[in-house]
Motif scaffolding. Structure first.
Motif, PDB file in Angstrom:
ATOM      1  N   SER A  99     -10.039  45.417 -21.307  1.00 25.40           N
ATOM      2  CA  SER A  99      -9.381  44.967 -20.093  1.00 25.40           C
ATOM      3  C   SER A  99      -9.865  43.559 -19.777  1.00 25.40           C
ATOM      4  N   LEU A 100      -9.091  42.857 -18.984  1.00 26.45           N
ATOM      5  CA  LEU A 100      -9.468  41.502 -18.603  1.00 26.45           C
ATOM      6  C   LEU A 100     -10.673  41.517 -17.686  1.00 26.45           C
ATOM      7  N   GLY A 101     -11.536  40.552 -17.871  1.00 22.02           N
ATOM      8  CA  GLY A 101     -12.653  40.337 -16.965  1.00 22.02           C
ATOM      9  C   GLY A 101     -12.274  39.264 -15.967  1.00 22.02           C
ATOM     10  N   HIS A 102     -13.266  38.529 -15.491  1.00 23.72           N
ATOM     11  CA  HIS A 102     -12.974  37.503 -14.494  1.00 23.72           C
ATOM     12  C   HIS A 102     -12.601  36.168 -15.147  1.00 23.72           C
ATOM     13  N   LEU A 103     -12.094  35.287 -14.311  1.00 26.15           N
ATOM     14  CA  LEU A 103     -11.770  33.933 -14.759  1.00 26.15           C
ATOM     15  C   LEU A 103     -13.071  33.229 -15.103  1.00 26.15           C
ATOM     16  N   ASN A 104     -13.225  32.830 -16.351  1.00 28.82           N
ATOM     17  CA  ASN A 104     -14.444  32.156 -16.784  1.00 28.82           C
ATOM     18  C   ASN A 104     -14.421  30.697 -16.345  1.00 28.82           C
ATOM     19  N   HIS A 105     -13.321  29.986 -16.675  1.00 24.05           N
ATOM     20  CA  HIS A 105     -13.206  28.596 -16.251  1.00 24.05           C
ATOM     21  C   HIS A 105     -11.775  28.104 -16.350  1.00 24.05           C
ATOM     22  N   VAL A 106     -11.532  26.995 -15.676  1.00 26.88           N
ATOM     23  CA  VAL A 106     -10.301  26.228 -15.809  1.00 26.88           C
ATOM     24  C   VAL A 106     -10.716  24.930 -16.488  1.00 26.88           C
ATOM     25  N   ALA A 107     -10.066  24.591 -17.588  1.00 21.47           N
ATOM     26  CA  ALA A 107     -10.425  23.390 -18.343  1.00 21.47           C
ATOM     27  C   ALA A 107      -9.483  22.245 -17.993  1.00 21.47           C
ATOM     28  N   ILE A 108     -10.075  21.085 -17.740  1.00 21.99           N
ATOM     29  CA  ILE A 108      -9.315  19.896 -17.369  1.00 21.99           C
ATOM     30  C   ILE A 108      -9.617  18.803 -18.384  1.00 21.99           C
ATOM     31  N   ALA A 109      -8.578  18.276 -19.026  1.00 18.59           N
ATOM     32  CA  ALA A 109      -8.734  17.147 -19.945  1.00 18.59           C
ATOM     33  C   ALA A 109      -8.861  15.882 -19.106  1.00 18.59           C
ATOM     34  N   VAL A 110      -9.844  15.056 -19.433  1.00 18.05           N
ATOM     35  CA  VAL A 110     -10.091  13.841 -18.648  1.00 18.05           C
ATOM     36  C   VAL A 110     -10.176  12.619 -19.561  1.00 18.05           C
ATOM     37  N   PRO A 111      -9.570  11.490 -19.152  1.00 16.65           N
ATOM     38  CA  PRO A 111      -9.646  10.286 -19.962  1.00 16.65           C
ATOM     39  C   PRO A 111     -10.986   9.563 -19.841  1.00 16.65           C
ATOM     40  N   ASP A 112     -11.736   9.809 -18.773  1.00 16.72           N
ATOM     41  CA  ASP A 112     -13.026   9.154 -18.533  1.00 16.72           C
ATOM     42  C   ASP A 112     -14.015  10.207 -18.034  1.00 16.72           C
ATOM     43  N   MET A 113     -14.917  10.627 -18.910  1.00 16.69           N
ATOM     44  CA  MET A 113     -15.839  11.713 -18.577  1.00 16.69           C
ATOM     45  C   MET A 113     -16.804  11.324 -17.464  1.00 16.69           C
ATOM     46  N   GLU A 114     -17.326  10.113 -17.509  1.00 13.67           N
ATOM     47  CA  GLU A 114     -18.268   9.689 -16.463  1.00 13.67           C
ATOM     48  C   GLU A 114     -17.601   9.671 -15.096  1.00 13.67           C
ATOM     49  N   GLN A 115     -16.390   9.147 -15.028  1.00 11.45           N
ATOM     50  CA  GLN A 115     -15.665   9.094 -13.766  1.00 11.45           C
ATOM     51  C   GLN A 115     -15.350  10.507 -13.257  1.00 11.45           C
ATOM     52  N   ALA A 116     -14.920  11.388 -14.147  1.00 10.50           N
ATOM     53  CA  ALA A 116     -14.595  12.761 -13.753  1.00 10.50           C
ATOM     54  C   ALA A 116     -15.849  13.507 -13.286  1.00 10.50           C
ATOM     55  N   SER A 117     -16.958  13.351 -13.996  1.00 16.14           N
ATOM     56  CA  SER A 117     -18.216  14.002 -13.595  1.00 16.14           C
ATOM     57  C   SER A 117     -18.654  13.514 -12.225  1.00 16.14           C
ATOM     58  N   ALA A 118     -18.567  12.199 -12.007  1.00 15.23           N
ATOM     59  CA  ALA A 118     -18.954  11.625 -10.713  1.00 15.23           C
ATOM     60  C   ALA A 118     -18.055  12.150  -9.597  1.00 15.23           C
ATOM     61  N   PHE A 119     -16.761  12.308  -9.870  1.00 17.60           N
ATOM     62  CA  PHE A 119     -15.849  12.830  -8.860  1.00 17.60           C
ATOM     63  C   PHE A 119     -16.284  14.218  -8.403  1.00 17.60           C
ATOM     64  N   TRP A 120     -16.529  15.118  -9.356  1.00 19.53           N
ATOM     65  CA  TRP A 120     -16.897  16.487  -8.993  1.00 19.53           C
ATOM     66  C   TRP A 120     -18.280  16.547  -8.351  1.00 19.53           C
ATOM     67  N   ARG A 121     -19.209  15.712  -8.800  1.00 17.60           N
ATOM     68  CA  ARG A 121     -20.566  15.712  -8.251  1.00 17.60           C
ATOM     69  C   ARG A 121     -20.618  15.007  -6.885  1.00 17.60           C
ATOM     70  N   ASP A 122     -20.049  13.790  -6.786  1.00 13.07           N
ATOM     71  CA  ASP A 122     -20.245  12.947  -5.611  1.00 13.07           C
ATOM     72  C   ASP A 122     -19.161  13.087  -4.546  1.00 13.07           C
TER      73      ASP A 122
END
Length: 177
Positions: free
Chosen positions: A39-62
């Protein structure tokens, strides 16, 4: 109501109407039916493709104030760099291309700003889930599971057989229901 039932209902509600029409209705119903094997378990993650990893990380963190944002990790066998943003009950996986043959490079070529790439769901036994899904007409993107970012077996399911959504299954022997 058990989480597996909620997930099945949410998936049916999220599917486009065409996926629920005949002859697809039978395929979807068969894939979503209760199975004694898994049976299905829980949602593990939603994956988002990003053109700039540093910018995306800063967005989620800051900007979004996520408390846990991992460092970028290269996963050459999958052609990606990953960053995981912990959200308490699930995660967001940021994906950036690793090398020219990365599947994320192709996605970003079509979607310059990035976007949602896939969802990942936990299953207790990936082989049993795969056998049931194949018998229901769901097509995996590879013949066998591979080792994923967390060192666990994963397999991707073709969006054409999953209502237009790229679905990743990740094996967790003990899952929350």
């Amino acid at each position: 109501m058990p989480v597996a039932s909620i997930c099945r209902r949410a998936l049916v509600l999220a599917l486009p109407r065409a996926a629920l029409s005949t002859p697809h209705r039978t395929l979807v119903a068969a894939a979503l039916k209760d199975s004694p094997a898994w049976s299905l378990g829980h949602l593990n993650h939603v994956a988002i493709a990003v053109p700039d990893m540093e910018q995306a990380s800063a967005f989620w963190r800051d900007v979004m104030n996520a408390e846990k944002v991992s460092e970028s990790v290269a996963i050459p066998e999958h052609g990606v760099y990953t960053v995981f943003v912990e959200l308490g009950n699930t995660k967001i996986e940021l994906l950036h291309p690793y090398g020219d043959k990365s599947p994320i490079a192709g996605f970003l070529a079509k979607n310059k700003s990035g976007g949602i790439h896939h969802i990942c769901l936990n299953v207790p036994d990936i082989q049993q889930a795969l056998a049931t899904l194949r018998a229901s007409g769901v097509q995996p993107l590879s013949e066998e599971p591979k080792t994923g970012a967390h060192g666990l077996p994963v397999i991707f399911l073709h969006p054409k057989t999953c209502g237009g959504v790229l679905v990743e299954l990740e094996e967790h022997r003990r899952i929350d229901r």
